[in-house]
Design a protein around this motif. Structure first.
Motif, mmCIF file in Angstrom:
data_model
loop_
_atom_site.group_PDB
_atom_site.id
_atom_site.type_symbol
_atom_site.label_atom_id
_atom_site.label_comp_id
_atom_site.label_asym_id
_atom_site.label_seq_id
_atom_site.Cartn_x
_atom_site.Cartn_y
_atom_site.Cartn_z
ATOM 1 N N PRO A 221 13.551 10.098 -12.959
ATOM 2 C CA PRO A 221 13.841 8.909 -12.143
ATOM 3 C C PRO A 221 15.193 8.992 -11.439
ATOM 4 O O PRO A 221 15.329 8.613 -10.279
ATOM 5 N N ALA B 64 14.765 11.438 -8.581
ATOM 6 C CA ALA B 64 13.810 10.938 -7.583
ATOM 7 C C ALA B 64 14.442 9.874 -6.693
ATOM 8 O O ALA B 64 14.286 9.902 -5.464
ATOM 9 N N GLN B 65 15.164 8.914 -7.306
ATOM 10 C CA GLN B 65 15.741 7.847 -6.488
ATOM 11 C C GLN B 65 16.774 8.402 -5.505
ATOM 12 O O GLN B 65 16.969 7.875 -4.435
ATOM 13 N N ARG B 66 17.434 9.487 -5.874
ATOM 14 C CA ARG B 66 18.429 10.083 -4.971
ATOM 15 C C ARG B 66 17.758 10.914 -3.880
ATOM 16 O O ARG B 66 18.134 10.843 -2.713
ATOM 17 N N THR C 12 14.867 10.697 -2.551
ATOM 18 C CA THR C 12 14.112 9.982 -1.504
ATOM 19 C C THR C 12 15.004 9.621 -0.323
ATOM 20 O O THR C 12 14.514 9.377 0.776
ATOM 21 N N ARG C 13 16.309 9.561 -0.534
ATOM 22 C CA ARG C 13 17.222 9.242 0.584
ATOM 23 C C ARG C 13 17.652 10.479 1.363
ATOM 24 O O ARG C 13 18.432 10.376 2.301
ATOM 25 N N ALA D 224 11.740 15.880 -7.575
ATOM 26 C CA ALA D 224 11.838 14.475 -8.007
ATOM 27 C C ALA D 224 11.398 14.389 -9.470
ATOM 28 O O ALA D 224 10.568 13.568 -9.841
#
Ligand code: GUN
Ligand code: ZN
Length: 431
Positions: A390, A393-395, A397-398, A387
């Motif tokens: 940004p 990281a946003q990807r 987390t899913r 991560a």
């Protein structure tokens, strides 16, 4: 010496995920560990069991970060670090315009050492712990690179690049001087500490048949050395080879006729191959090295990973800096994925990670020693933050499994994703 236990997510392999179903050979622990002793890997497995069995070990906990073997860059040119990302040429013009003028400078040992240091620091910052590098025709360039690697405890492959024609004055040796200088260097460096010598004729266009013959004789006298060169990168290069070697059956035959085809041979690029060349590579056990960012940057073509692996040919993965446009094996994996897509054969993240570690190690005949978390291997490791930006990281987390968690870092990651590197069981401090 106390044992060291690194905790985090761990991925490891029981086989080649391009030769067998990747699901069968990949192992993952979301709470795993790697135990190090005296510079080697002692065990890899579940964190709880390793903690229980080795209570005295000094623990570093990397949380959700991914513990991998250090990356292995199986073909690059450290003398080209200073001219990476030079614009707008194809292979032969690119060599003449950018590469040869820069390589001319490596007769100066201080310049060579400075460029070797810069290159190795960039490699380590990107999680690469072993490189196979071409040097220049100057013996000083080889000494500088091996000394810089030895000072860091890095296992590298390198050799004096030999050229006796179609290169400018100042960058040409002769069959005899290439043989004698290479011999002196391999006697000084091959198997000294972690160093491996590769006999290095640059490629057939820059060697006379007499020089190739001399290199072949040297390899026959020192069969434990590797041999690295280039093969069938661009179509106009192949046409030139045909003119220069009218009696050769094909490009690979220019090497084969002179004793330069063998199991410990490494052939960079290998894009536009004839069926006979593929047959001979497969029969001899020689390895080819895929250099995807170079192949798109210089406009060379689309490497046939699936076809060559189906023939059992070992394939390494490499940056080919400075024809390649990145020092990062993450970026290199991303480019290999993209080339697979353009051929309709996308590589799975497990296959990309294997190629960048164990695949390259096997091509260099260092399987079991580097590029793996198997017990007994050198403790050369790369800890990846999954991560690191940004966008990643946003990807991630899913992500629903490790492959979804790691693929965004393969596609979008850079040196910021490299949390820490270990070399021979020692933590590498950042320069
Ligand atoms: N073929 C011969 N020399 C080179 C080189 O330095 N880079 C690339 N990409 N191809 C080559
Ligand atoms: Zn190259």
């Amino acid at each position: 010496m106390t044992d060291i236990l690194l905790l985090g997510q761990v991925l490891w392999f029981d086989g080649d995920p391009l030769a067998e179903a990747w699901q069968r050979v990949c192992r993952h622990s979301s709470r795993g560990g790697v135990l190090l002793r005296e510079g080697r890997i002692l065990a890899t497995g579940e964190a709880d069991a390793l903690r229980r069995d080795h209570p005295q070990a000094e623990v570093t906990d990397y949380g959700d970060a991914l513990i991998l073997p250090g990356f292995v860059d199986a073909h690059m040119h450290y003398p080209q670090t200073g001219m990476i990302a030079s614009w707008g040429k194809r292979l032969i013009d690119w060599l003449n315009s950018y590469t040869f003028p820069e390589e001319m400078r490596f007769g100066d040992p201080a310049y060579a050492r400075a460029q070797a240091d810069v290159t190795l620091e960039l490699a380590l910052a990107n999680g690469t712990t072993t490189l196979a590098s071409f040097c220049t025709i100057h013996p000083e360039s080889v000494t500088a690179f091996f000394e810089a690697a030895e000072a860091r405890g890095m296992g590298v492959v390198a050799g004096k690049t030999c050229m006796d024609r179609n290169a400018p004055e100042g960058l040409r040796d002769t069959p005899q001087s290439a043989h004698d200088a290479s011999k002196a260097l391999l006697e000084a460096w091959h198997r000294r500490g972690r160093a491996t010598y590769a006999i290095t004729p640059r490629f057939s266009p820059t060697s006379t048949p007499e020089q190739l013959e001399a290199m072949g004789a040297l390899w026959a006298a020192h069969p434990d050395c590797l041999m690295q060169t280039h093969l069938s990168e661009q179509t106009d290069e192949i046409a030139w080879v045909r003119d220069l070697f009218p009696s050769a059956r094909d490009y690979l035959d220019t090497y084969e006729q002179h004793g330069l085809l063998g199991e410990r041979g490494l052939y960079g690029h290998a894009i536009h191959l004839e069926p006979r060349e593929i047959d001979r590579l497969a029969e001899t056990g020689a390895a080819v090295v895929h250099c995807p960012t170079s192949n798109t940057f210089i406009g060379s073509g689309l490497f046939d990973m699936e076809g060559l692996k189906a023939r059992g040919i070992p394939v390494g993965l490499a940056t080919d800096t400075g024809g390649g446009s990145s020092f990062s094996m993450l970026r290199t994996m991303a480019a290999a994925y993209e080339i697979g897509q353009l051929r309709g054969t996308p590589l799975h993240p497990s296959q990309l990670l294997w190629l960048a570690t164990e695949g390259s190690a096997r091509a260099l005949h260092m399987g079991g020693q580097i590029g793996t978390l198997t017990p007994g291997a050198h403790a050369d490791l790369c800890i990846l933050d999954l991560a690191s930006t940004p966008a990643i990281a946003q990807r991630s987390t899913r992500a629903e499994d490790i492959w979804e968690a790691v693929f965004p870092t393969i596609m979008m990651g850079d040196d910021r994703a490299v949390r820490e590197v270990w070399l021979s069981g020692q933590r590498v401090s950042r320069a």
